[in-house]
Scaffold this active site. Structure first.
Site, PDB file in Angstrom:
ATOM      1  N   GLU A 281     -21.158  -8.855 -44.006  1.00 37.18           N
ATOM      2  CA  GLU A 281     -21.509  -7.703 -43.162  1.00 37.18           C
ATOM      3  C   GLU A 281     -21.305  -6.417 -43.942  1.00 37.18           C
ATOM      4  O   GLU A 281     -20.680  -6.408 -45.011  1.00 37.18           O
ATOM      5  CB  GLU A 281     -20.648  -7.697 -41.885  1.00 37.18           C
ATOM      6  CG  GLU A 281     -21.045  -8.805 -40.926  1.00 37.18           C
ATOM      7  CD  GLU A 281     -20.233  -8.856 -39.639  1.00 37.18           C
ATOM      8  OE1 GLU A 281     -20.676  -9.529 -38.714  1.00 37.18           O
ATOM      9  OE2 GLU A 281     -19.151  -8.246 -39.587  1.00 37.18           O
TER      10      GLU A 281
ATOM     11  N   HIS B 250     -22.246   1.557 -33.176  1.00 32.92           N
ATOM     12  CA  HIS B 250     -22.909   0.458 -33.889  1.00 32.92           C
ATOM     13  C   HIS B 250     -24.352   0.877 -34.119  1.00 32.92           C
ATOM     14  O   HIS B 250     -25.000   1.404 -33.215  1.00 32.92           O
ATOM     15  CB  HIS B 250     -22.836  -0.824 -33.056  1.00 32.92           C
ATOM     16  CG  HIS B 250     -23.115  -2.057 -33.853  1.00 32.92           C
ATOM     17  ND1 HIS B 250     -24.372  -2.359 -34.328  1.00 32.92           N
ATOM     18  CD2 HIS B 250     -22.304  -3.059 -34.276  1.00 32.92           C
ATOM     19  CE1 HIS B 250     -24.304  -3.510 -35.014  1.00 32.92           C
ATOM     20  NE2 HIS B 250     -23.059  -3.938 -34.997  1.00 32.92           N
TER      21      HIS B 250
ATOM     22  N   ARG C 285     -21.120   0.872 -41.370  1.00 31.22           N
ATOM     23  CA  ARG C 285     -21.952   1.141 -40.199  1.00 31.22           C
ATOM     24  C   ARG C 285     -21.972   2.592 -39.758  1.00 31.22           C
ATOM     25  O   ARG C 285     -22.931   3.025 -39.129  1.00 31.22           O
ATOM     26  CB  ARG C 285     -21.576   0.225 -39.046  1.00 31.22           C
ATOM     27  CG  ARG C 285     -20.208   0.412 -38.495  1.00 31.22           C
ATOM     28  CD  ARG C 285     -20.022  -0.475 -37.311  1.00 31.22           C
ATOM     29  NE  ARG C 285     -20.148  -1.884 -37.654  1.00 31.22           N
ATOM     30  CZ  ARG C 285     -19.564  -2.865 -36.980  1.00 31.22           C
ATOM     31  NH1 ARG C 285     -18.831  -2.576 -35.939  1.00 31.22           N
ATOM     32  NH2 ARG C 285     -19.706  -4.107 -37.317  1.00 31.22           N
TER      33      ARG C 285
ATOM     34  N   HIS D  37     -19.491   1.617 -29.693  1.00 30.71           N
ATOM     35  CA  HIS D  37     -19.189   0.205 -29.911  1.00 30.71           C
ATOM     36  C   HIS D  37     -17.688  -0.094 -29.945  1.00 30.71           C
ATOM     37  O   HIS D  37     -17.226  -1.035 -29.320  1.00 30.71           O
ATOM     38  CB  HIS D  37     -19.828  -0.211 -31.236  1.00 30.71           C
ATOM     39  CG  HIS D  37     -19.602  -1.645 -31.612  1.00 30.71           C
ATOM     40  ND1 HIS D  37     -20.063  -2.679 -30.844  1.00 30.71           N
ATOM     41  CD2 HIS D  37     -18.980  -2.211 -32.679  1.00 30.71           C
ATOM     42  CE1 HIS D  37     -19.747  -3.840 -31.418  1.00 30.71           C
ATOM     43  NE2 HIS D  37     -19.072  -3.581 -32.525  1.00 30.71           N
TER      44      HIS D  37
ATOM     45  N   ARG E 217     -13.631   1.644 -38.805  1.00 28.80           N
ATOM     46  CA  ARG E 217     -13.302   0.216 -38.916  1.00 28.80           C
ATOM     47  C   ARG E 217     -14.357  -0.530 -39.725  1.00 28.80           C
ATOM     48  O   ARG E 217     -15.559  -0.373 -39.517  1.00 28.80           O
ATOM     49  CB  ARG E 217     -13.226  -0.391 -37.527  1.00 28.80           C
ATOM     50  CG  ARG E 217     -13.035  -1.900 -37.520  1.00 28.80           C
ATOM     51  CD  ARG E 217     -13.013  -2.420 -36.105  1.00 28.80           C
ATOM     52  NE  ARG E 217     -14.307  -2.302 -35.499  1.00 28.80           N
ATOM     53  CZ  ARG E 217     -15.143  -3.325 -35.298  1.00 28.80           C
ATOM     54  NH1 ARG E 217     -14.813  -4.541 -35.680  1.00 28.80           N
ATOM     55  NH2 ARG E 217     -16.306  -3.132 -34.721  1.00 28.80           N
TER      56      ARG E 217
HETATM   57  P1  FAD Z   1     -10.978  -7.295 -24.820  1.00 29.45           P
HETATM   58  O1  FAD Z   1     -11.515  -8.529 -25.432  1.00 29.45           O
HETATM   59  O2  FAD Z   1     -11.915  -6.233 -24.483  1.00 29.45           O
HETATM   60  O3  FAD Z   1     -10.144  -7.701 -23.533  1.00 29.45           O
HETATM   61  C1  FAD Z   1      -9.663  -6.727 -22.641  1.00 29.45           C
HETATM   62  C2  FAD Z   1      -9.203  -7.427 -21.380  1.00 29.45           C
HETATM   63  O4  FAD Z   1      -8.482  -6.522 -20.553  1.00 29.45           O
HETATM   64  C3  FAD Z   1     -10.336  -7.953 -20.528  1.00 29.45           C
HETATM   65  O5  FAD Z   1      -9.940  -9.202 -20.021  1.00 29.45           O
HETATM   66  C4  FAD Z   1     -10.413  -6.941 -19.386  1.00 29.45           C
HETATM   67  O6  FAD Z   1     -10.956  -7.439 -18.188  1.00 29.45           O
HETATM   68  C5  FAD Z   1      -8.943  -6.621 -19.220  1.00 29.45           C
HETATM   69  N1  FAD Z   1      -8.639  -5.349 -18.572  1.00 29.45           N
HETATM   70  C6  FAD Z   1      -9.041  -4.104 -18.939  1.00 29.45           C
HETATM   71  N2  FAD Z   1      -8.502  -3.202 -18.104  1.00 29.45           N
HETATM   72  C7  FAD Z   1      -7.747  -3.877 -17.214  1.00 29.45           C
HETATM   73  C8  FAD Z   1      -6.947  -3.494 -16.099  1.00 29.45           C
HETATM   74  N3  FAD Z   1      -6.818  -2.224 -15.702  1.00 29.45           N
HETATM   75  N4  FAD Z   1      -6.310  -4.463 -15.402  1.00 29.45           N
HETATM   76  C9  FAD Z   1      -6.427  -5.772 -15.751  1.00 29.45           C
HETATM   77  N5  FAD Z   1      -7.184  -6.181 -16.786  1.00 29.45           N
HETATM   78  C10 FAD Z   1      -7.824  -5.246 -17.506  1.00 29.45           C
HETATM   79  N6  FAD Z   1     -15.167  -7.371 -33.517  1.00 29.45           N
HETATM   80  C11 FAD Z   1     -15.094  -8.165 -34.599  1.00 29.45           C
HETATM   81  O7  FAD Z   1     -14.080  -8.182 -35.292  1.00 29.45           O
HETATM   82  N7  FAD Z   1     -16.152  -8.953 -34.935  1.00 29.45           N
HETATM   83  C12 FAD Z   1     -17.300  -8.979 -34.217  1.00 29.45           C
HETATM   84  O8  FAD Z   1     -18.209  -9.715 -34.531  1.00 29.45           O
HETATM   85  C13 FAD Z   1     -17.403  -8.139 -33.085  1.00 29.45           C
HETATM   86  N8  FAD Z   1     -18.549  -8.104 -32.370  1.00 29.45           N
HETATM   87  C14 FAD Z   1     -18.572  -7.361 -31.223  1.00 29.45           C
HETATM   88  C15 FAD Z   1     -19.714  -7.386 -30.428  1.00 29.45           C
HETATM   89  C16 FAD Z   1     -19.754  -6.699 -29.230  1.00 29.45           C
HETATM   90  C17 FAD Z   1     -20.979  -6.733 -28.374  1.00 29.45           C
HETATM   91  C18 FAD Z   1     -18.621  -5.941 -28.823  1.00 29.45           C
HETATM   92  C19 FAD Z   1     -18.636  -5.190 -27.532  1.00 29.45           C
HETATM   93  C20 FAD Z   1     -17.501  -5.880 -29.634  1.00 29.45           C
HETATM   94  C21 FAD Z   1     -17.460  -6.581 -30.830  1.00 29.45           C
HETATM   95  N9  FAD Z   1     -16.333  -6.558 -31.642  1.00 29.45           N
HETATM   96  C22 FAD Z   1     -16.285  -7.349 -32.747  1.00 29.45           C
HETATM   97  C23 FAD Z   1     -15.128  -5.858 -31.239  1.00 29.45           C
HETATM   98  C24 FAD Z   1     -14.146  -6.879 -30.640  1.00 29.45           C
HETATM   99  O9  FAD Z   1     -14.858  -7.815 -29.865  1.00 29.45           O
HETATM  100  C25 FAD Z   1     -13.110  -6.235 -29.775  1.00 29.45           C
HETATM  101  O10 FAD Z   1     -12.542  -5.127 -30.409  1.00 29.45           O
HETATM  102  C26 FAD Z   1     -11.988  -7.218 -29.478  1.00 29.45           C
HETATM  103  O11 FAD Z   1     -12.533  -8.405 -28.981  1.00 29.45           O
HETATM  104  C27 FAD Z   1     -11.025  -6.616 -28.485  1.00 29.45           C
HETATM  105  O12 FAD Z   1     -10.161  -7.619 -28.021  1.00 29.45           O
HETATM  106  P2  FAD Z   1      -9.039  -7.227 -26.994  1.00 29.45           P
HETATM  107  O13 FAD Z   1      -8.349  -8.479 -26.631  1.00 29.45           O
HETATM  108  O14 FAD Z   1      -8.259  -6.109 -27.518  1.00 29.45           O
HETATM  109  O15 FAD Z   1      -9.834  -6.638 -25.732  1.00 29.45           O
HETATM  110  C1  SIN Z   2     -21.514  -7.267 -35.202  1.00 30.36           C
HETATM  111  O1  SIN Z   2     -21.679  -8.469 -35.068  1.00 30.36           O
HETATM  112  O2  SIN Z   2     -22.320  -6.493 -35.719  1.00 30.36           O
HETATM  113  C2  SIN Z   2     -20.265  -6.680 -34.699  1.00 30.36           C
HETATM  114  C3  SIN Z   2     -19.257  -6.809 -35.735  1.00 30.36           C
HETATM  115  C4  SIN Z   2     -18.118  -5.930 -35.428  1.00 30.36           C
HETATM  116  O3  SIN Z   2     -18.144  -5.130 -34.506  1.00 30.36           O
HETATM  117  O4  SIN Z   2     -17.136  -6.043 -36.161  1.00 30.36           O
END
Ligand code: FAD
Ligand code: SIN
Length: 528
Positions: free
Chosen positions: A112, A240, A286, A347, A382
């Site tokens: 990437e 993104h 990006r 993003h 990032r």
């Molecule tokens: P999340 O996975 O967002 O989980 C948050 C949780 O908290 C959820 O369950 C939500 O419902 C809960 N929550 C929020 N507020 C409350 C509340 N008030 N009360 C109770 N529950 C609550 N990163 C990479 O490294 N590689 C990738 O390929 C990548 N692709 C991505 C593609 C997309 C489309 C997106 C949107 C993001 C991507 N990212 C990627 C970023 C990455 O997915 C996220 O930064 C990471 O998954 C965040 O994980 P987390 O556990 O911190 O939060």
């Molecule tokens: C992507 O698949 O382009 C998302 C990767 C990332 O957010 O790290």
């Protein structure tokens, strides 16, 4: 629900679930999540998780790539630690049962933007779903872990709720759990915990166009800010470059891995314009690609650019991007034959609740991991696929410290019930929706990819008005998730704008026409 747990986890994405699995051997665990347990940013991650696993790759190279992307604000000790712990967390995911894409018996490592090597562990283009399901399955029926779906965390319980005045300068605040709104029973319950983890993810919903699902309203960051925790680097919102630009396809991402496989960005006449901006073209980090597209669209007056993968072998496309292919097909786009219309969208939030290298926040007993945290890994920008990595590594380190913390801690008593006297049922719910739309528009127009003093001041004034109105609703009406999320979005927007105003330079993801260059003296974290 019992009202006492050793560990309280807010959020069921990658950070929260993996923390639960790690601490469950030390005590009872409650996971609070506001929708179904799988609904999270994690579930939508496509590209993968970056880690040094190839014989040809080196830790120094991943460290270097991360630091280059971070534009001078990465904390080198944190980068080094995370990169070195990467292979272990990948092995741990495999042990929990994750099935990642492989070739000839080895993990198939993708590429990437900003990475000098192939190092992206992935499950085709649905890596997040694989991780989320793996963790949920591992948790299923665990005797020490309970997941409470449709429970919305409202506020952290601190001394403030026990009747002591807490000031923002205070360094001796403790967290004793959280007030949680059960959206099925319509009741607010206090859950006491010895250690609490914020794992509530980012705040893409603050922007009109975002790749994030609707849960991303920055609730944990807003709660921590209200509890007077330190919050940092909120001006660094990552856009993104390629979200699908079709009105019906709101928030669908076209993974960076597509450019990694050779996708070319073209204008409507077929011109591949990225080389005009950066010699790395489509594989530039990006922020550069997103800013280049933004600039190109402004110069040409066009409303979209296109990602062309028609020259890539059909088998490679269907093997690597089945989900993207399928989703595009539902919108009438055959990616093997048609260019994909794309534009940038909000993003990922690089800032968040400030933690140390072990996921501890400035409040005792309160830990933070994942996108809600600012750990020092990403700096001002990032590197792709470093956030799933960060979430896994920090939840692991925070788990160790949280387990130590609870050994010496007792549950608090005397926590008062949630007080909603004097509030009435909401009569004009539509006003909340209007305020949210207005906020998203303001953030998109004035606090987006390109900023200026004038735009930020305008955003600040507009946001303040929306804040005053919304606080009025909040005082008068009964709790609703929509209202609480709006309050949290406003709090995040306020911190993002204030942080952006205070940075008198351009660095990483923060670009302002008034100070277009980085300034050495300004090279420090923005801490609130
Ligand atoms: P999340 O996975 O967002 O989980 C948050 C949780 O908290 C959820 O369950 C939500 O419902 C809960 N929550 C929020 N507020 C409350 C509340 N008030 N009360 C109770 N529950 C609550 N990163 C990479 O490294 N590689 C990738 O390929 C990548 N692709 C991505 C593609 C997309 C489309 C997106 C949107 C993001 C991507 N990212 C990627 C970023 C990455 O997915 C996220 O930064 C990471 O998954 C965040 O994980 P987390 O556990 O911190 O939060
Ligand atoms: C992507 O698949 O382009 C998302 C990767 C990332 O957010 O790290």
């Amino acid at each position: 629900m019992p009202d006492k747990y050793d560990f309280l986890i807010l959020g069921s994405g990658g950070a929260g679930l993996s923390f639960a699995l790690r601490v469950a051997r030390y005590g009872t665990v409650a996971i609070i999540t506001k929708k179904d347990s799988a609904e999270s940013n994690t579930n939508y991650a496509q590209g993968g998780l970056a880690s040094v696993l190839d014989q040809q790759d080196r830790f120094e190279d991943h460290i270097n790539d991360t630091i280059i992307a971070g534009a001078g604000l990465c904390h080198p000790d944190v980068v080094k630690m995370v990169v070195h712990e990467g292979p272990d967390v990948v092995r741990e995911l495999l042990d929990w049962g994750a099935q990642f894409s492989s070739k000839d018996g080895m993990l198939d490592l993708g590429r990437e933007g900003g990475h000098s090597r192939n190092r992206i562990v992935h499950a085709a283009d649905r890596t997040g779903k694989e991780i989320e399901q793996t963790l949920l399955t591992a948790i299923d029926d665990h005797p020490n872990i309970r997941i409470f779906e449709h429970h919305f965390a409202l506020e952290l319980i601190t001394e403030h709720h026990l009747g002591r005045k807490v000031t923002r300068r205070e360094s001796d605040i403790s967290c004793y759990g959280a007030y949680v709104f059960n959206t099925r029973s319509d009741k607010v319950e206090a859950i006491c915990a010895k250690a609490t983890l914020i794992a509530t993810g980012g705040v893409g919903e603050a922007y009109l166009h975002s790749t994030n699902p609707s849960i991303a309203t920055g609730d944990g960051i807003a709660m921590a800010y209200r509890a007077k925790a330190r919050v940092a680097n909120m001006e660094f919102m990552q856009f993104h470059p390629t979200s699908l630009n079709i009105p019906e396809a709101s928030s669908f991402l076209i993974s960076e891995a597509v450019r990694g496989k050779g996708g070319i960005l073209r204008d409507r006449n077929g011109k591949a314009f990225m080389k005009d901006y950066d010699e790395r073209a489509e594989l530039a980090p990006r922020d550069i690609v997103a800013r280049s597209i933004d600039d190109y669209l402004k110069k040409t007056g066009d409303s979209t650019v296109y990602l062309d993968v028609t020259h890539i072998d059909n088998n490679i496309l269907s093997e690597s991007f089945p989900h993207i292919m399928e989703t595009c097909r539902t919108f009438g786009i055959d990616i093997a034959a048609d260019w994909i219309p794309v534009v940038p969208a909000a993003h990922y939030l690089c800032g968040g609740v400030l933690t140390d290298i072990d996921g501890r926040t400035s409040i005792h007993g309160l830990f933070c991991a994942g996108e809600a945290a600012c750990t020092g890994l990403h700096g001002a920008n990032r590197l792709a696929s470093n956030s799933l990595l960060e979430a896994m590594v920090f939840s692991k380190r925070a788990a160790v410290k949280a387990a130590e913390y609870i050994a010496d801690t007792h549950w608090i008593t005397g926590v008062p019930e949630w007080d909603d006297t004097g509030t009435v049922n909401m009569e004009e719910a539509i006003l909340i929706y209007h305020n949210k739309q207005e906020l998203q528009q303001v953030m998109w127009n004035y606090v987006g990819i390109v900023r200026s003093n004038l735009r930020l001041e305008r955003a600040f004034r507009r946001t303040h008005l929306i804040y005053e109105e919304t606080e009025g609703f909040y005082q008068r009406t009964r709790i609703s998730v929509a209202l609480c999320e709006l309050r949290n979005l406003i709090a995040n927007a306020y911190i993002i704008i204030r942080s952006a105003m205070s940075r008198k330079e351009s660095r990483g993801l923060h670009y302002t026409t008034d100070y277009p260059l980085p300034v050495d003296e300004a090279r420090k974290d923005t801490i609130i």
